[in-house]
Design a protein around this motif. Structure first.
Motif, PDB file in Angstrom:
ATOM      1  N   PRO A 311       0.831  -1.210   0.000  1.00 29.24           N
ATOM      2  CA  PRO A 311       0.000   0.000   0.000  1.00 29.24           C
ATOM      3  C   PRO A 311       0.861   1.254   0.000  1.00 29.24           C
ATOM      4  CG  PRO A 311      -0.040  -1.061   2.155  1.00 29.24           C
ATOM      5  CD  PRO A 311       0.681  -1.998   1.244  1.00 29.24           C
ATOM      6  N   ARG A 312       0.280   2.315  -0.480  1.00 24.27           N
ATOM      7  CA  ARG A 312       1.037   3.563  -0.628  1.00 24.27           C
ATOM      8  C   ARG A 312       1.590   4.053   0.708  1.00 24.27           C
ATOM      9  NH1 ARG A 312       1.600   6.681  -4.936  1.00 24.27           N
ATOM     10  NH2 ARG A 312       2.619   8.704  -4.572  1.00 24.27           N
ATOM     11  N   TRP A 313       0.788   3.992   1.776  1.00 23.09           N
ATOM     12  CA  TRP A 313       1.252   4.488   3.064  1.00 23.09           C
ATOM     13  C   TRP A 313       2.495   3.726   3.523  1.00 23.09           C
ATOM     14  CZ3 TRP A 313       2.013   1.322   7.155  1.00 23.09           C
ATOM     15  CH2 TRP A 313       1.329   0.098   7.174  1.00 23.09           C
ATOM     16  N   TYR A 314       2.547   2.426   3.193  1.00 22.08           N
ATOM     17  CA  TYR A 314       3.686   1.609   3.610  1.00 22.08           C
ATOM     18  C   TYR A 314       4.950   2.029   2.859  1.00 22.08           C
ATOM     19  CZ  TYR A 314       6.847  -2.368   3.771  1.00 22.08           C
ATOM     20  OH  TYR A 314       7.958  -3.154   3.892  1.00 22.08           O
ATOM     21  N   VAL A 315       4.854   2.163   1.535  1.00 22.53           N
ATOM     22  CA  VAL A 315       6.016   2.535   0.738  1.00 22.53           C
ATOM     23  C   VAL A 315       6.546   3.899   1.176  1.00 22.53           C
ATOM     24  CG1 VAL A 315       6.844   3.053  -1.592  1.00 22.53           C
ATOM     25  CG2 VAL A 315       5.248   1.154  -1.231  1.00 22.53           C
ATOM     26  N   GLU A 316       5.650   4.848   1.379  1.00 22.42           N
ATOM     27  CA  GLU A 316       6.092   6.181   1.773  1.00 22.42           C
ATOM     28  C   GLU A 316       6.704   6.190   3.176  1.00 22.42           C
ATOM     29  OE1 GLU A 316       3.504   9.439   1.135  1.00 22.42           O
ATOM     30  OE2 GLU A 316       2.934   8.833  -0.885  1.00 22.42           O
ATOM     31  N   SER A 317       6.172   5.369   4.070  1.00 23.50           N
ATOM     32  CA  SER A 317       6.746   5.334   5.422  1.00 23.50           C
ATOM     33  C   SER A 317       8.142   4.709   5.399  1.00 23.50           C
ATOM     34  CB  SER A 317       5.821   4.595   6.384  1.00 23.50           C
ATOM     35  OG  SER A 317       5.716   3.223   6.059  1.00 23.50           O
ATOM     36  N   VAL A 318       8.375   3.754   4.499  1.00 19.03           N
ATOM     37  CA  VAL A 318       9.720   3.199   4.345  1.00 19.03           C
ATOM     38  C   VAL A 318      10.666   4.269   3.793  1.00 19.03           C
ATOM     39  CG1 VAL A 318      11.112   1.492   3.096  1.00 19.03           C
ATOM     40  CG2 VAL A 318       8.939   0.816   4.117  1.00 19.03           C
ATOM     41  N   MET A 319      10.187   5.059   2.847  1.00 19.47           N
ATOM     42  CA  MET A 319      11.006   6.164   2.341  1.00 19.47           C
ATOM     43  C   MET A 319      11.386   7.114   3.470  1.00 19.47           C
ATOM     44  SD  MET A 319       8.874   6.937  -1.187  1.00 19.47           S
ATOM     45  CE  MET A 319       9.908   8.300  -1.765  1.00 19.47           C
ATOM     46  N   VAL A 320      10.438   7.399   4.365  1.00 20.54           N
ATOM     47  CA  VAL A 320      10.702   8.298   5.485  1.00 20.54           C
ATOM     48  C   VAL A 320      11.662   7.667   6.482  1.00 20.54           C
ATOM     49  CG1 VAL A 320       9.626   9.434   7.486  1.00 20.54           C
ATOM     50  CG2 VAL A 320       8.595   9.635   5.217  1.00 20.54           C
ATOM     51  N   HIS A 321      11.599   6.351   6.654  1.00 29.04           N
ATOM     52  CA  HIS A 321      12.545   5.668   7.542  1.00 29.04           C
ATOM     53  C   HIS A 321      13.985   5.995   7.140  1.00 29.04           C
ATOM     54  CE1 HIS A 321      13.784   2.107  10.090  1.00 29.04           C
ATOM     55  NE2 HIS A 321      14.854   2.268   9.333  1.00 29.04           N
ATOM     56  N   GLU A 322      14.315   5.823   5.849  1.00 24.18           N
ATOM     57  CA  GLU A 322      15.680   6.088   5.402  1.00 24.18           C
ATOM     58  C   GLU A 322      15.995   7.578   5.415  1.00 24.18           C
ATOM     59  OE1 GLU A 322      17.322   3.529   5.498  1.00 24.18           O
ATOM     60  OE2 GLU A 322      15.683   2.083   5.266  1.00 24.18           O
ATOM     61  N   LEU A 323      14.996   8.406   5.123  1.00 25.62           N
ATOM     62  CA  LEU A 323      15.194   9.851   5.213  1.00 25.62           C
ATOM     63  C   LEU A 323      15.515  10.265   6.640  1.00 25.62           C
ATOM     64  CD1 LEU A 323      15.049  12.773   4.155  1.00 25.62           C
ATOM     65  CD2 LEU A 323      12.552  12.641   4.442  1.00 25.62           C
ATOM     66  N   ALA A 324      14.791   9.725   7.615  1.00 30.38           N
ATOM     67  CA  ALA A 324      15.032  10.073   9.021  1.00 30.38           C
ATOM     68  C   ALA A 324      16.453   9.725   9.443  1.00 30.38           C
ATOM     69  CB  ALA A 324      14.018   9.362   9.915  1.00 30.38           C
ATOM     70  N   HIS A 325      17.001   8.680   8.849  1.00 31.73           N
ATOM     71  CA  HIS A 325      18.383   8.302   9.159  1.00 31.73           C
ATOM     72  C   HIS A 325      19.384   9.387   8.793  1.00 31.73           C
ATOM     73  CE1 HIS A 325      18.482   4.310  10.784  1.00 31.73           C
ATOM     74  NE2 HIS A 325      17.808   3.761   9.779  1.00 31.73           N
ATOM     75  N   GLN A 326      19.046  10.266   7.862  1.00 34.51           N
ATOM     76  CA  GLN A 326      20.003  11.323   7.521  1.00 34.51           C
ATOM     77  C   GLN A 326      20.308  12.176   8.749  1.00 34.51           C
ATOM     78  OE1 GLN A 326      21.398  11.250   4.325  1.00 34.51           O
ATOM     79  NE2 GLN A 326      20.165   9.382   4.253  1.00 34.51           N
ATOM     80  N   TRP A 327      19.330  12.351   9.632  1.00 38.17           N
ATOM     81  CA  TRP A 327      19.556  13.014  10.915  1.00 38.17           C
ATOM     82  C   TRP A 327      20.116  12.018  11.937  1.00 38.17           C
ATOM     83  CZ3 TRP A 327      15.550  14.396   7.715  1.00 38.17           C
ATOM     84  CH2 TRP A 327      15.281  15.756   7.528  1.00 38.17           C
ATOM     85  N   PHE A 328      19.436  10.869  12.049  1.00 38.89           N
ATOM     86  CA  PHE A 328      19.714   9.901  13.113  1.00 38.89           C
ATOM     87  C   PHE A 328      20.494   8.709  12.546  1.00 38.89           C
ATOM     88  CE2 PHE A 328      15.776  12.112  14.191  1.00 38.89           C
ATOM     89  CZ  PHE A 328      16.027  12.535  15.495  1.00 38.89           C
ATOM     90  N   GLY A 329      21.816   8.790  12.652  1.00 41.13           N
ATOM     91  CA  GLY A 329      22.672   7.723  12.152  1.00 41.13           C
ATOM     92  C   GLY A 329      23.703   8.237  11.175  1.00 41.13           C
ATOM     93  N   ASP A 330      23.310   9.233  10.336  1.00 41.13           N
ATOM     94  CA  ASP A 330      24.242   9.778   9.357  1.00 41.13           C
ATOM     95  C   ASP A 330      24.869  11.069   9.873  1.00 41.13           C
ATOM     96  OD1 ASP A 330      23.109   7.674   8.019  1.00 41.13           O
ATOM     97  OD2 ASP A 330      22.684   8.773   6.179  1.00 41.13           O
ATOM     98  N   SER A 331      24.060  12.096  10.114  1.00 42.71           N
ATOM     99  CA  SER A 331      24.598  13.327  10.702  1.00 42.71           C
ATOM    100  C   SER A 331      25.084  13.067  12.125  1.00 42.71           C
ATOM    101  CB  SER A 331      23.541  14.425  10.692  1.00 42.71           C
ATOM    102  OG  SER A 331      24.044  15.616  11.275  1.00 42.71           O
ATOM    103  N   VAL A 332      24.245  12.430  12.935  1.00 41.22           N
ATOM    104  CA  VAL A 332      24.652  12.007  14.281  1.00 41.22           C
ATOM    105  C   VAL A 332      24.899  10.504  14.208  1.00 41.22           C
ATOM    106  CG1 VAL A 332      24.089  11.950  16.730  1.00 41.22           C
ATOM    107  CG2 VAL A 332      23.175  13.786  15.284  1.00 41.22           C
TER     108      VAL A 332
END
Length: 488
Positions: A311-332
């Motif tokens: 479902p669309r909500w699932y795919v987009e939430s996975v995209m946000v998971h990796e995006l959130a890592h840019q702050w949490f895990g990559d920058s910090v």
């Protein structure tokens, strides 16, 4: 990293390589593998120096079954006197090594390249290392590093695989700036972390150069080579957004990728301004079983976007998971791999929050289910901040459910404990305070206690290190399911 729900989250991705083949003259007999003492990866990283930058050149001939010629240049500073210099490197052939302009002897021990310079390097001295080598994309007995796609290559180096691609100090505690030079046949496109510096076409080849504007952990390096198009659009504040897809997939995938600027804006509303120079997705036509937060250029499987059952909500939430890592895990970045819950717990938290706000999927429902399974997750993978060591030959297996939903559950409990306003303040201060650096669980506990105005060590000790799950604040009716034991 998000292990795909299309495969078991506890499934192990093979993450190592094969023994390094070298031609070493007069190699020292007392060479030993070293490490920075990481509890989960004892031989990962190396003491005695601090890397400032990597300059890495790859020559790709158009065949992803053949080794790439490569030159890795490392600028570092010695933090102690060094008679020998250990680098993490395997799954390639070393042709020569120079230290401060002079040829050096070298050998291997375990997964270390052990270099003996002509003269000892004194503490505080600049250290310039040049290694001429190959980089083999063909998996050995254990995989990951290079990912072979249907039209080329991409990288997946988490947690213990960058040194299967290039010599390095392969531990997130030693972040550095990166420059990538990639020579490809003229019909192919190469993209890497950071900004494009130059593209030069000559005859049948093209030379591509990219450079990061922020320090990066080795496990977050990304180089994509293939028959690709680079799609460009603008994000918040004029941010450059670029996506890399197979040219034949542009029409199919562009509608998904068009969502990224709004997702960045959503994350900025939660935790503050995006921390890097650009962002985008590399969509690989390969089967990996995961998506991966490589810095500024996250790696995704093509299947995530093309299979109709998601479902669309699932795919987009996975995209946000990796995006959130840019702050949490990559920058910090985590100071040690035991701090990985700070990466995955936060990425899972924002994945769930996005699904709640944009897909009408209540976070509380998922958190209650995670609470019920929490003792079982701890029994399987250890407590969130003290995860069990990886299974033999399966180094990626540190990414068990306890560092995803189990760690997000800790954040949910913390928000219930200190209140929504204090929690959101903590999130913003965390990524601001430690931007472009590394941080530990103790740092997070200290900042949370400061913002809450009281000592939270007892709360965190129970939630992060306990074998059993504590009561959920504000939800006395939530119950933990008994752990099922195997029948004898």
């Amino acid at each position: 990293m998000l292990l795909s729900s299309r495969t078991p989250r506890t499934a192990a991705l093979l993450a190592a390589g094969v023994s390094l083949a070298v031609l070493a003259a007069a190699a020292p007999q007392s060479a030993t593998p070293l490490g920075v003492g990481d509890r989960l990866f004892p031989h990962l990283g190396n003491p005695g120096y601090d890397v400032q930058s990597y300059d890495i050149a790859f020559t790709y001939q158009g065949d992803n079954s053949k080794p790439l010629d490569a030159v890795t240049k490392i600028d570092a500073q010695a933090t102690s006197m060094l008679d020998r210099i250990n680098l993490d490197f395997s799954h390639g052939t070393v042709h020569s090594v120079k230290v401060n302009g002079l040829r050096a002897d070298f050998t291997t021990k375990g997964e270390d390249l052990v270099v003996t310079p002509t003269r000892s390097v004194v503490q505080g001295e600049p250290l310039h290392i040049t290694v001429e080598h190959t980089s083999d994309p063909v998996p050995g007995k254990e995989e990951i590093g290079w990912v072979r796609t249907k039209d080329g290559l991409a990288m997946a180096n988490q947690a213990d695989a960058a040194h299967r691609v290039f010599p390095c100090n392969d531990h997130p505690s030693d972040k550095a700036y990166f420059t990538f030079h990639v020579r490809t046949p003229k019909e192919l496109t190469a993209v890497a972390n950071g900004r494009s510096v130059s593209t030069t076409r000559a005859g049948d080849t093209t030379d591509w150069t990219y450079r990061t504007e922020h320090p990066m952990a080795t496990e977050l390096a990304q180089v994509s080579i293939g028959r690709s198009s680079v799609l460009r659009r603008e994000g918040p504040h004029g941010l450059e957004v670029r996506d890399v897809v197979r040219t034949e997939d542009v029409k199919t995938l562009d509608p998904w990728l068009a969502e990224t600027p709004a997702q960045i804006a959503w994350m900025e509303s939660k935790v503050g301004r995006y921390p890097f120079e650009n962002y985008g997705l590399v969509i690989a036509d390969a089967t990996t079983g995961f998506e991966l937060e490589t810095q500024t250029l996250s790696l995704f499987e093509r299947d995530l976007f093309t299979r109709s059952e998601y479902p669309r909500w699932y795919v987009e939430s996975v995209m946000v998971h990796e995006l959130a890592h840019q702050w949490f895990g990559d920058s910090v970045s985590p100071r040690t791999w035991s701090d990985v819950w700070l990466n995955e717990g936060h990425a899972t938290w924002y994945e769930e929050l996005y699904a709640q706000e944009k897909g009408d999927r209540p976070m509380e429902k998922r958190m209650r289910a995670a609470y019920g399974a929490s003792d079982a997750m701890r029994a399987d993978g250890g407590p969130p901040a003290a995860p069990k060591s990886p299974a033999p030959g399966e180094k990626i297996s540190i990414f068990r459910p306890v560092v995803y939903d189990g760690a997000a559950l800790v954040l949910y409990a913390l928000r219930e404990e200190i209140g929504k306003e204090a929690f959101e303040n903590l999130e913003r201060q965390w990524v601001s305070t430690h931007r472009d650096g590394t941080a530990t669980t103790a740092d997070f506990v200290a900042l949370a206690s400061q913002i809450a105005g009281r000592d939270l060590n007892g709360f965190f000790d129970a939630w992060l290190y306990g074998k059993k799950t504590p009561p959920m604040p504000g939800h006395p009716d939530w119950k933990v399911e008994p752990v099922k034991t195997a029948e004898k």
